[in-house]
Design an enzyme around this catalytic site. Structure first.
Site, PDB file in Angstrom:
ATOM      1  N   LYS A 117     -31.610  16.982 -16.146  1.00 49.44           N
ATOM      2  CA  LYS A 117     -30.631  17.693 -17.067  1.00 49.44           C
ATOM      3  C   LYS A 117     -30.141  16.740 -18.057  1.00 49.44           C
ATOM      4  O   LYS A 117     -29.580  17.289 -19.148  1.00 49.44           O
ATOM      5  CB  LYS A 117     -29.403  18.255 -15.983  1.00 49.44           C
ATOM      6  CG  LYS A 117     -29.986  19.349 -15.137  1.00 49.44           C
ATOM      7  CD  LYS A 117     -28.546  20.135 -14.709  1.00 49.44           C
ATOM      8  CE  LYS A 117     -29.352  21.298 -13.891  1.00 49.44           C
ATOM      9  NZ  LYS A 117     -28.247  22.296 -13.398  1.00 49.44           N
ATOM     10  N   LYS A 136     -39.711  25.243 -13.792  1.00 55.03           N
ATOM     11  CA  LYS A 136     -38.936  26.044 -12.943  1.00 55.03           C
ATOM     12  C   LYS A 136     -38.167  27.323 -13.946  1.00 55.03           C
ATOM     13  O   LYS A 136     -37.675  26.910 -14.940  1.00 55.03           O
ATOM     14  CB  LYS A 136     -37.616  25.412 -12.230  1.00 55.03           C
ATOM     15  CG  LYS A 136     -36.783  25.998 -11.311  1.00 55.03           C
ATOM     16  CD  LYS A 136     -35.814  25.050 -10.809  1.00 55.03           C
ATOM     17  CE  LYS A 136     -34.658  25.070 -11.499  1.00 55.03           C
ATOM     18  NZ  LYS A 136     -33.219  25.187 -10.725  1.00 55.03           N
ATOM     19  N   LYS A 153     -31.769  29.542 -15.653  1.00 55.60           N
ATOM     20  CA  LYS A 153     -30.784  30.075 -16.326  1.00 55.60           C
ATOM     21  C   LYS A 153     -30.627  29.394 -18.001  1.00 55.60           C
ATOM     22  O   LYS A 153     -30.219  30.120 -18.769  1.00 55.60           O
ATOM     23  CB  LYS A 153     -29.244  30.072 -16.044  1.00 55.60           C
ATOM     24  CG  LYS A 153     -29.152  30.692 -14.324  1.00 55.60           C
ATOM     25  CD  LYS A 153     -27.554  30.632 -14.161  1.00 55.60           C
ATOM     26  CE  LYS A 153     -27.461  30.562 -12.836  1.00 55.60           C
ATOM     27  NZ  LYS A 153     -27.033  29.261 -12.206  1.00 55.60           N
TER      28      LYS A 153
END
Ligand code: AQP
Length: 344
Positions: free
Chosen positions: A122, A206, A209
């Site tokens: 991230k 993956k 969102k």
């Protein structure tokens, strides 16, 4: 961590999990997590929260956050969680999560957090610009779980490493404060189809969102047309479907679509291939789209109905927070005593 064998926890089994209110829920969240919640609630006492404290590890618009919480709660209810059976609440309504997280920040070691791959993914190349909260996110997650002495945590594959950290924290706390078996060492429940649903645009990434491409995911709120269009546009290859699962190796996108079909239909992947072997994606995709619409369509409809009258959702969350605190507060009070706090 010490090498001492842990004294087993002897308390009751409990399930706990949560989802961040950081955007539209997608098929990955549904298959990796939500489906399992509604099944488990009938087997073991189940606590499911909306992780609004986790959400602010990245910027969230304050005026929208409450509504985002309601949307996740609506998804829980629409996918079958029953507030009379499971305890459903917002993380920020139970201050014990934050209190316990501070103690765990002092139990966890920097070296353990440095190994967390989700933070690395991230934060990317600019980790110095990320919030400290994003770095200590797995410590708050350990507090979420252990405040309820939860023993089973239904999550997608991506959360396995965080669960290992929770176990390490539980074990070190039990050792450091001479409280053998005080916290359980919770197990991740990642088994089952849909544990790792991949992006429709890239079979190696993956479904997420935060992917900038909306075509990379099927959202729970997508209507039939949007679902069909996303499936039609999903990246594939030119080869027909193979006869065996082994034949999907090296074909990430094909493998993902077959896995999604299997998870949504409840059939093993081998059976899906028996049905479609030799056929191209021109034939397979419309069938997958119909299946996705038949499963996801009613969920989106029920979410819209619930969100039209947020009073019902708010009552569920308010009641859930009271029940959650009844369980978390005594555990955190015991933790304070064990730590030796003045206020313990
Ligand atoms: N692609 C996935 N396949 C299977 N399970 C998944 N989960 C997430 N993506 C997949 C599971 O959904 C639960 C809730 O996830 P979360 O919202 O708390 O956080 P996340 O894992 O960070 O989800 P996203 O969609 O990837 O969100 P962003 O993009 O905001 O980071 C978890 O149990 C997770 O394993």
């Amino acid at each position: 961590m010490t090498d001492q064998a842990p004294t087993p926890y002897a308390g009751p089994e409990r399930v706990l999990s949560g989802v961040q209110p950081t955007g539209d829920l997608h098929l990955g969240n549904y298959l990796g997590a939500l489906v399992k919640f509604s099944r488990l609630q009938h087997e073991i006492p189940t606590f499911i929260f909306v992780a609004d404290m986790h959400a602010i590890t990245a910027w969230q618009e304050p005026a929208k956050l409450k509504q985002q919480v309601r949307e996740i709660a609506a998804a829980y209810l629409a996918t079958g969680l029953d507030p009379k059976v499971a305890t459903i609440f917002a993380q920020s309504a139970v201050p014990e999560h934050a209190e316990l997280a501070w103690v765990f920040n002092c139990v966890a070691r920097l070296g353990w957090l440095d190994r967390m791959t989700q933070f690395k993914d991230k934060a990317g190349k600019h980790k110095e610009r990320e919030s400290v909260g994003l770095y200590t996110y797995p410590v708050l997650q350990a507090a979420d779980i252990l405040a309820y002495k939860a023993t089973k945590v239904p999550v997608g594959d991506d959360q396995k490493q965080h669960l290992e950290l929770t176990r390490d924290i539980a074990q070190k706390f039990n050792n450091d404060f001479s409280a053998p078996g005080f916290f359980p060492l919770p197990e991740p429940l990642t088994q089952g189809p849909g544990a790792r649903v991949m992006s429709l645009r890239d079979g190696t990434a993956k479904m997420s969102k935060s992917d900038p491409s909306d075509n990379s995911r099927i959202n729970l709120t997508d209507d039939a047309d949007a679902i069909a269009q996303k499936v039609r546009k999903a990246r594939t290859d030119a080869d027909p479907l193979p006869e065996t699962v082994a034949g999907l190796e090296g074909r990430a996108e094909a493998k993902n679509l077959v896995a999604i079909y299997a998870a949504l239909s409840g059939k093993p992947e081998a059976d899906v291939l028996t049905e479609y072997a030799g056929q191209g994606f021109g034939a397979f995709k419309p069938r997958l789209a119909d299946l996705a619409v038949s499963v996801m369509g009613p969920i989106g409809g029920e979410m819209r109905r619930l969100l039209a009258d947020p009073g019902e959702i708010d009552r569920v969350l308010t009641d859930g927070a009271v029940r959650a605190r009844e369980l978390a507060a005594p555990t955190v009070a015991e933790v304070k005593k064990l730590v030796g706090f003045w206020a313990g």
